[in-house]
Write a protein that holds these residues in place. Structure first.
Motif, short mmCIF file in Angstrom:
data_model
loop_
_atom_site.label_atom_id
_atom_site.label_comp_id
_atom_site.label_asym_id
_atom_site.label_seq_id
_atom_site.Cartn_x
_atom_site.Cartn_y
_atom_site.Cartn_z
N UNK A 80 6.83 -24.40 36.33
CA UNK A 80 6.72 -23.80 37.46
C UNK A 80 8.06 -23.98 38.58
N UNK A 81 8.50 -25.25 38.45
CA UNK A 81 9.77 -25.64 39.08
C UNK A 81 10.95 -25.18 38.45
N UNK A 82 10.88 -25.21 37.09
CA UNK A 82 11.78 -24.57 36.36
C UNK A 82 12.34 -22.96 36.57
N UNK A 83 11.17 -22.43 36.64
CA UNK A 83 11.22 -21.02 36.84
C UNK A 83 11.74 -20.66 38.23
N UNK A 84 11.55 -21.37 39.23
CA UNK A 84 11.86 -21.54 40.61
C UNK A 84 13.48 -21.72 40.71
N UNK A 85 14.06 -22.69 39.87
CA UNK A 85 15.36 -22.98 39.69
C UNK A 85 16.35 -22.04 38.96
N UNK A 86 15.65 -21.60 38.11
CA UNK A 86 16.48 -20.68 37.14
C UNK A 86 17.41 -19.38 37.83
N UNK A 87 16.74 -18.81 38.87
CA UNK A 87 17.76 -17.71 39.59
C UNK A 87 18.67 -18.26 40.38
N UNK A 88 18.63 -19.69 40.71
CA UNK A 88 19.53 -20.26 41.47
C UNK A 88 21.12 -20.59 40.78
N UNK A 89 21.24 -20.23 39.36
CA UNK A 89 22.14 -20.46 38.60
C UNK A 89 23.05 -19.41 38.54
N UNK A 90 24.43 -19.54 38.46
CA UNK A 90 25.43 -18.57 38.20
C UNK A 90 25.22 -17.87 36.76
N UNK A 91 24.89 -18.73 35.73
CA UNK A 91 24.68 -18.36 34.49
C UNK A 91 23.83 -19.60 33.83
N UNK A 92 23.00 -19.49 32.83
CA UNK A 92 22.10 -20.64 32.39
C UNK A 92 23.05 -21.77 31.95
N UNK A 93 22.60 -23.01 32.36
CA UNK A 93 23.26 -24.26 32.22
C UNK A 93 23.50 -24.50 30.63
N UNK A 94 24.56 -25.40 30.58
CA UNK A 94 24.57 -25.80 29.06
C UNK A 94 23.93 -27.04 28.84
N UNK A 95 22.89 -27.22 28.17
CA UNK A 95 22.25 -28.41 27.95
C UNK A 95 22.41 -29.13 26.57
#
Length: 110
Positions: A80-95
């Motif tokens: 749930x927290x990951x889903x809330x954080x995802x739209x805050x990124x400019x683009x998906x992070x490099x992991x």
């Protein structure tokens, strides 16, 4: 060999995410990150969130005893927290995952 010596030889792992948040979103991302990390239990060894000064760029580092421990901690709250954080990124992070080869504790009070 003693159990302590074998534990010493066991390498921990780090999950590293490098990304950039939309302007002004770093504080909200930090709040969600800290909330997610607070849910970790089994195998969790510590975490850091780094921010490049004056930017919304950051690096998250989460240390685990074993890679499997990270998977074991991806519960419903984490998702749930990951889903809330995802739209805050400019683009998906490099992991990626890294094996911790050296661990030096410079925080002792002597």
């Amino acid at each position: 060999m003693s159990a302590e010596f074998l534990d010493f030889l066991t390498h921990k792992y780090a999950y590293v995410a490098v990304g950039e948040f939309k302007p002004g979103q770093f504080a909200e991302a930090q709040r969600l990150y800290e909330k997610a990390v607070s849910t970790y239990k089994q195998g969790f060894k510590g975490a850091f969130l780094l921010q490049k000064p004056g930017t919304d760029e950051g690096i998250a580092v989460i240390m685990w005893e074993k890679l499997e421990d990270m998977e074991a901690n991806q519960n419903e709250i984490y998702q749930k927290l990951l889903a809330e954080m995802t739209p805050l990124f400019v683009k998906p992070p490099k992991t990626d995952f890294y094996e911790i080869c050296s661990e030096i504790d410079g925080f002792s009070e002597e």
